[in-house]
Design a protein around this motif. Structure first.
Motif, PDB file in Angstrom:
ATOM      1  N   GLU A 182      -3.181   5.404   0.714  1.00  0.00           N
ATOM      2  CA  GLU A 182      -4.162   4.377   1.063  1.00  0.00           C
ATOM      3  C   GLU A 182      -4.127   4.073   2.557  1.00  0.00           C
ATOM      4  O   GLU A 182      -5.163   3.928   3.199  1.00  0.00           O
ATOM      5  CB  GLU A 182      -3.873   3.095   0.292  1.00  0.00           C
TER       6      GLU A 182
ATOM      7  N   LEU B 209       0.825  -1.207   0.000  1.00  0.00           N
ATOM      8  CA  LEU B 209       0.000   0.000   0.000  1.00  0.00           C
ATOM      9  C   LEU B 209       0.855   1.251   0.000  1.00  0.00           C
ATOM     10  O   LEU B 209       1.861   1.321   0.694  1.00  0.00           O
ATOM     11  CB  LEU B 209      -0.870   0.003   1.256  1.00  0.00           C
TER      12      LEU B 209
ATOM     13  N   GLU C  36       0.152  -4.781   5.264  1.00  0.00           N
ATOM     14  CA  GLU C  36      -1.044  -4.865   6.105  1.00  0.00           C
ATOM     15  C   GLU C  36      -0.665  -4.815   7.588  1.00  0.00           C
ATOM     16  O   GLU C  36      -1.383  -4.260   8.407  1.00  0.00           O
ATOM     17  CB  GLU C  36      -1.807  -6.156   5.819  1.00  0.00           C
TER      18      GLU C  36
END
Lengths: 155, 155
Positions: free
Chosen positions: B12, B8, B48
């Motif tokens: 984001e 990411l 994540e």
DNA sequence: TCCAACCTTGACGTTGGCGTAAGGTGTACC
DNA sequence: GGTACACCTTACGCCAACGTCAAGGTTGGA
């Protein structure tokens, strides 16, 4: 005006509440504490109520972590409460009273919501940490046993 | 290096965590987030895991209201945890492991203590507020009845 | 009357946790 | 290869919640 019995100078209040004198003056400046009465020379004279108030403010700061502006809203609601308690007042002011009561109720409800949500999340975190501690304990056990096997009592 | 699948960009991450890009860079600067990998051009690439980490930091900030420095201590303990999880490591480092585990345990215990104390106090505050709301409700009742008597339906 | 301890009001300083603007570079897509 | 948008670093700005002098006035007791 001499020092009335039971009244406290700023130094004592500071000691008893654990905040500095500067902080007390600061709270007064920001409207979190009502301006206290004074001695002839200008020294501030606080009451026991004021002490409780300061402690309350600190609890709110510490527990909820909200800004002093927000806390002002909350303790203002307290003030309303005290005012409403003096029931004997012109009947004409009943609409006013109703409005104040409504406001106080709203503020309190908002506060309650915050507290409830936070307690909830805190409890979650509490159990998570508990789990983690258990895990650590198990690992330590394993380490201990590993060491025992690797180097059996060589005495 | 092209953008790897599943990684990411900062925008984001910002969106998903509800913090600004500035805050993410700031946390990195302060050592709360490990420097993420980068694209060839220098764009940050988060995982994540990083997202979870940010959310964790925010929870700690919001719930415990402690400084970022303290939070750093706490999340560093997390890091230790992850490192310890990779069990396969030179046996010689077992003393080191023990020390790290001890440290992590200590930090976690301290955190647990804080959380426990706070939950306790929060629960107190919760009941206090509940009482107050009941009181307000009663007063409103009284006001209603007072008004009914003072001005009975004059329709 | 004098002194030490306590207090007063300014006013400027500090720290944490970011915000924001400037000036430039990367990326994606047509 | 141009363009629109996302991102980069650097660096100064900002606000809350006090801290910290400075220069002087008050209090209460010997």
């Amino acid at each position: 005006m001499a020092e009335k019995q039971g009244d406290l100078q700023i130094g004592e209040v500071a000691q008893r509440t654990g905040v500095t004198q500067r902080t007390l003056r600061f709270y007064e400046e920001k409207g979190l504490l009502r301006p206290p009465s004074r001695m002839d020379g200008g020294f501030r004279l606080y009451s026991e109520e004021d002490v409780k108030r300061v402690q309350h403010i600190r609890r709110l700061q510490d527990l909820l972590g909200v800004s002093l502006a927000d806390i002002k809203e909350m303790v203002d609601a307290d003030e309303v409460l005290r005012e409403l308690r003096s029931q004997y007042r012109p009947e004409s002011a009943i609409t006013e009273k109703r409005k104040q009561l409504q406001k106080a109720t709203d503020v309190t409800k908002a506060q309650f919501a915050i507290v409830k949500q936070k307690t909830e999340q805190m409890r979650e975190m509490e159990t998570q940490l508990e789990e983690r501690l258990k895990l650590f304990a198990r690992w330590k056990q394993e380490l201990d046993e590993l060491e025992k096997k690797a180097a059996p009592s060589r005495g």
